[in-house]
Design a protein around this motif. Structure first.
Motif, PDB file in Angstrom:
ATOM      1  N   HIS B 205       5.818  38.028  34.060  1.00 42.03           N
ATOM      2  CA  HIS B 205       7.077  37.283  34.119  1.00 42.03           C
ATOM      3  C   HIS B 205       8.041  37.979  35.076  1.00 42.03           C
ATOM      4  CE1 HIS B 205       6.192  34.624  30.636  1.00 42.03           C
ATOM      5  NE2 HIS B 205       5.460  35.655  30.262  1.00 42.03           N
ATOM      6  N   ASP B 224      11.249  30.055  30.247  1.00 42.17           N
ATOM      7  CA  ASP B 224       9.861  30.444  29.964  1.00 42.17           C
ATOM      8  C   ASP B 224       9.699  31.948  29.848  1.00 42.17           C
ATOM      9  OD1 ASP B 224       9.148  27.843  29.931  1.00 42.17           O
ATOM     10  OD2 ASP B 224       8.262  27.814  31.941  1.00 42.17           O
ATOM     11  N   ASP B 225      10.703  32.691  30.240  1.00 41.42           N
ATOM     12  CA  ASP B 225      10.599  34.151  30.222  1.00 41.42           C
ATOM     13  C   ASP B 225      11.332  34.790  29.045  1.00 41.42           C
ATOM     14  OD1 ASP B 225       9.206  33.940  32.590  1.00 41.42           O
ATOM     15  OD2 ASP B 225      10.953  34.309  33.854  1.00 41.42           O
TER      16      ASP B 225
END
Lengths: 189, 273
Positions: B205, B224-225
């Motif tokens: 990430h 998403d991280d």
């Protein structure tokens, strides 16, 4: 039970959105109330100051679990203090590095002006955690059973039965002579 | 009366809140999410077909956990979900041993919140489309019923499962060493920040962060991280960041304080090393 209704809700929502100053205002509003309760819970003033710090750090760390009562965060803070003070050494361990970064506590107050550490406070500290939680909310702070139930996450009937038992245990902890002293309102019932 | 310690604690708290990234897990991304979004998008059709009040079959959560989609929460039982367009309820399965918390999330269109009440007590407001959250249900019945009330009418889906938050890792040895003497220098601060960036890169990430000249380093964390961020931040940067911000408290009301250009040699020699 304070005049923070609504203010806490607004500030808590803002803090959860990343507004640090909003949490600072909650700290300003309730710091002294939490400190007074902490002094009831732990006899050493420096430990009480650690309880105050742990309460606000833990409340933020466990922010998803926190519950407001009628728009106020104070009941949650008081219960968190009760939990943290049960073993302040263990409670402070999680935040030890942050606590170490804080200036030391102010000099201990003059004992004559100090917080009560009489037989009632000592008896209170001898109660179980569950008893202390319900005594804190319903007797010492005057919240209703429904409000306590919300904070503790239990049914109202559970609070009622816990409170009844806790009062009996507190009375049993006290020597007869102590009953004539500073027994908080409601404990005799 | 404020003491020096009170002021320092307040600054620490303000800094913690300001720098805390929202912890969230990506639970809705795969199985449940696909189902929930589908449920929301087709809510109108389901209303007309009278299927909305049907209790859906439990979804197999284990596959989500195995793939890591559940993020920083572990399910203790299969999730259940319900789609509706008005007030309804959702009954959890039997409480697993020692389970006290429930993961819950919602999807809906248009966006709104869903009020959750258990045994007559309001326990949470869940925002549709937001990340799932944990609610505490200790002391409730073995199969509690969640009463759901949307803020406005319209189709929505709520899922819930007995769950346990995964422990966040403690600070790394390097982070502990940086804090050992009670002072975080600029070098230690940036080293911790770079370890955080390295941690994010190492677990797939990577974060695009090139500027290190501000008083407080800052970066946007893509949704998403978040899961990776929660772990790397705790392991490599969180405590150092907290102490650094305590050492450099923002003046009240000055939102730009952290973004100012930082020249340690002239502005802050005590922490320049």
């Amino acid at each position: 039970m304070g005049t923070d209704h609504g203010e806490d809700a607004d500030d808590w929502g803002a803090a959860r959105g990343g507004d640090g100053e909003a949490y600072g205002r909650i700290f300003d509003r309730h710091r002294e109330r939490v400190r007074r309760h902490a002094h009831r819970l732990v006899p050493v003033p420096a430990d009480a100051d650690d309880v105050v710090a742990v309460v606000f750090l833990e409340t933020w760390r466990r922010r998803d679990a926190a519950r407001l009562v009628d728009g106020s965060l104070l009941p949650w803070l008081l219960v968190t203090a009760t939990n943290a003070a049960r073993n302040i050494t263990r409670s402070a361990h999680r935040h030890r590095r942050l606590l170490a970064a804080l200036p030391p506590s102010a000099d201990a107050p003059d004992p004559a002006d100090g917080f009560d550490d009489g037989p009632v406070s000592r008896a209170f500290r001898g109660l179980s955690l569950a008893d202390r939680q319900v005594i804190t909310l319903c007797v010492l702070e005057g919240y209703g059973e429904a409000e306590a139930a919300t904070v503790l996450g239990v049914a109202r009937g559970t609070v009622k039965s816990r409170l009844s038992r806790a009062k009996r245990r507190l009375a049993a902890e006290l020597e007869p002579t102590a009953l004539d002293q500073t027994l908080p309102e409601g404990v005799r019932s | 009366m404020n003491t020096t310690r009170d002021d320092a604690l307040r600054a620490l708290l303000v800094g913690r809140v300001t720098t805390t990234r929202r912890r969230r897990w990506r639970l809705p991304v795969l199985g449940i999410g696909a189902f929930a979004v589908a449920g929301a998008l087709t809510a109108g059709a389901l209303v007309s077909s009278g299927l909305l009040q049907q209790q859906a079959d439990p979804i197999d959560a284990k596959s989500l956990i195995d793939t890591g989609a559940a993020g920083d929460v572990s399910f203790l039982a299969d999730p259940v979900e319900r789609t509706s367009d008005s007030e309804t309820s959702l009954t959890l399965g039997a409480r697993p041993t020692d389970a006290a918390q429930v993961a819950i999330g919602a999807q809906c269109a248009p966006p709104r919140t869903v009020s959750v009440t258990v045994d007559g007590t309001h326990v949470a407001d869940v925002t549709c489309g937001d990340a799932g959250r944990i609610i505490d249900l200790h002391g409730t019945t073995s199969t509690p019923t969640l009463d759901l009330t949307p803020s406005t009418d319209g189709g929505y889906t709520v899922w819930a499962a007995w769950a346990r938050p995964d422990p966040i890792p403690g600070p790394s040895v390097q982070q502990q060493e940086a804090l050992a003497d009670g002072i975080v220098t600029r070098t230690e601060y940036l080293a911790a920040w770079n370890r955080y960036l390295g941690c994010m890169r190492a677990i797939g990430h990577p974060i695009d962060a090139t500027t290190q000249t501000q008083m407080f380093v800052a970066v946007g964390i893509p949704g998403d991280d978040y899961q990776a961020d929660a772990r790397c931040y705790a392991s490599e940067f969180g405590d150092v960041d907290g102490v650094w911000q305590t050492e450099h408290p923002s003046p009240p009301g000055d939102d730009s304080f952290g973004a100012q250009n930082y020249v340690p040699a002239t502005d802050d020699p005590r922490y320049a090393q």
